[in-house]
Motif scaffolding. Structure first.
Motif: not given
Lengths: 189, 147
Positions: A184-189, A129, A162, A157-159, A131
């Motif tokens: 921010g957008i975050h991966r939940a699963r 990955e 932001t 990032t992979a997560q 950043k």
């Protein structure tokens, strides 16, 4: 009457002849257009540069490639086109930060590097990955590895991703402060 | 909805601080979180991530507010608490301090409330404060159906 006319014409043509005869040759030559005429008055002008700077303790600090560079001695400023910079970490284990942009300006003897135009900064994280940081302007302080901007910035990032307007960052401790309008957008699963 | 848990988590705020070494992102100032039908409003939110996925979200407010549509046919679940902890892997939210949860007019208040999102089971407790008792209000219309 005819004699007077002849006399005037004779005087006139000898005057013109004398004017030509006494004028310096350069007056008749085309003004030479030198390559650097349109450019600001740099002290030195380089193409396809490759620069490597070391820290005070002898480690590689930064490297930079650029298609063009102009150095202004009195202003202690280096202007570069299409900079491709690598800012090495403090320890060999630290992953370096890579930065590319349309333009760059290195000022105060390398204390600050200002990147403008499609600024793309990235660092390898983990095996595959990256950043990534994109903005229109980024000010880097190479010695302290602090980076800041007052523009819109996106950190991916992979997560997740932001974004915000304005950022202050300590690249070594991986702290990124986004100063306004944060999403921010975050991966939940 | 059941699909909420698989949706990306979208957060908006005035400012934020990411610490990628610690795996935390702290959002501050009018924070709004959306994930499917889940919506949380708080003053401050801390997102804890592990291996590039969100593990836990702690929301702090005076109070922090939570709402979700469990099923299309259900009424909204509305909850609040000084602290709301959203545990993604466990599919559970914990409401801590001045906790309250309401659905279809039924309200539960207490010091701590644990709400299992998948099973839609609510557990309330007085926490460390024995004097703080649990209160539950069930509106008449629901009572009849219950007998």
């Amino acid at each position: 009457m005819r004699n007077i006319l002849l006399m005037i014409m004779l005087l006139g043509s000898s005057g013109i002849f004398l004017l030509f005869w006494l004028s310096p040759p350069e007056v008749f030559l085309e003004k030479p257009v030198s390559d650097s005429d349109g450019l600001p008055k740099a002290d030195s002008y380089m193409l396809n540069i490759s620069m490597l700077t070391y820290s005070k303790t002898g480690e590689k600090a930064n490297s930079m490639l650029a298609t063009e560079a102009r150095h202004f001695k009195r202003a202690n400023r280096l202007e570069v086109e299409k900079p491709d910079m690598v800012s090495f970490g403090k320890t060999p284990e630290d992953q370096p930060w890579h930065m590319t942009a349309e333009k760059g300006t290195v000022i105060k003897g390398g204390e600050q590097a200002v990147f403008t135009g499609s600024v793309y900064a990235w660092q390898t994280v983990g095996p595959t990955e990256r950043k990534e940081l994109t903005t229109e302007k980024l000010v880097l302080y190479p010695e302290t590895h602090i980076a800041e901007t007052d523009r819109h910035v996106t950190i991916t990032t992979a997560q997740g991703k932001t974004t915000g307007v304005g950022m202050w960052s300590d690249l070594d401790s991986e702290v990124f402060k986004l100063l306004a309008n944060v999403k921010g957008i975050h991966r939940a699963r | 909805l059941q699909s909420d848990a698989n949706q990306p988590i979208k957060i908006e705020s005035d400012k934020a601080e990411r610490n990628d070494k610690k795996g935390t992102t702290v959002y501050e100032g009018s924070v709004v979180i959306r994930q499917g039908t889940i919506k949380i409003r708080a003053d401050k939110v801390i997102v804890y991530s592990e291996r590039n996925k969100v593990d836990r979200i702690v929301c702090i407010g005076k109070p922090a507010h939570y709402q979700q549509q469990p099923k299309p046919e259900d009424g909204l679940v509305l909850a609040s608490g000084d602290t709301i902890e959203y545990h993604l892997a466990a599919d559970r939210i914990d409401l801590l301090k001045n906790a309250s949860l309401e659905q279809n007019g039924t309200t539960i208040t207490g010091e701590k409330i644990h709400y299992d999102l998948k099973a839609e089971v609510v557990k309330a407790s007085s926490g460390d404060n024995p004097k703080q008792r649990i209160q539950m209000v069930i509106p008449p219309s629901n009572q009849k159906e219950g007998n």
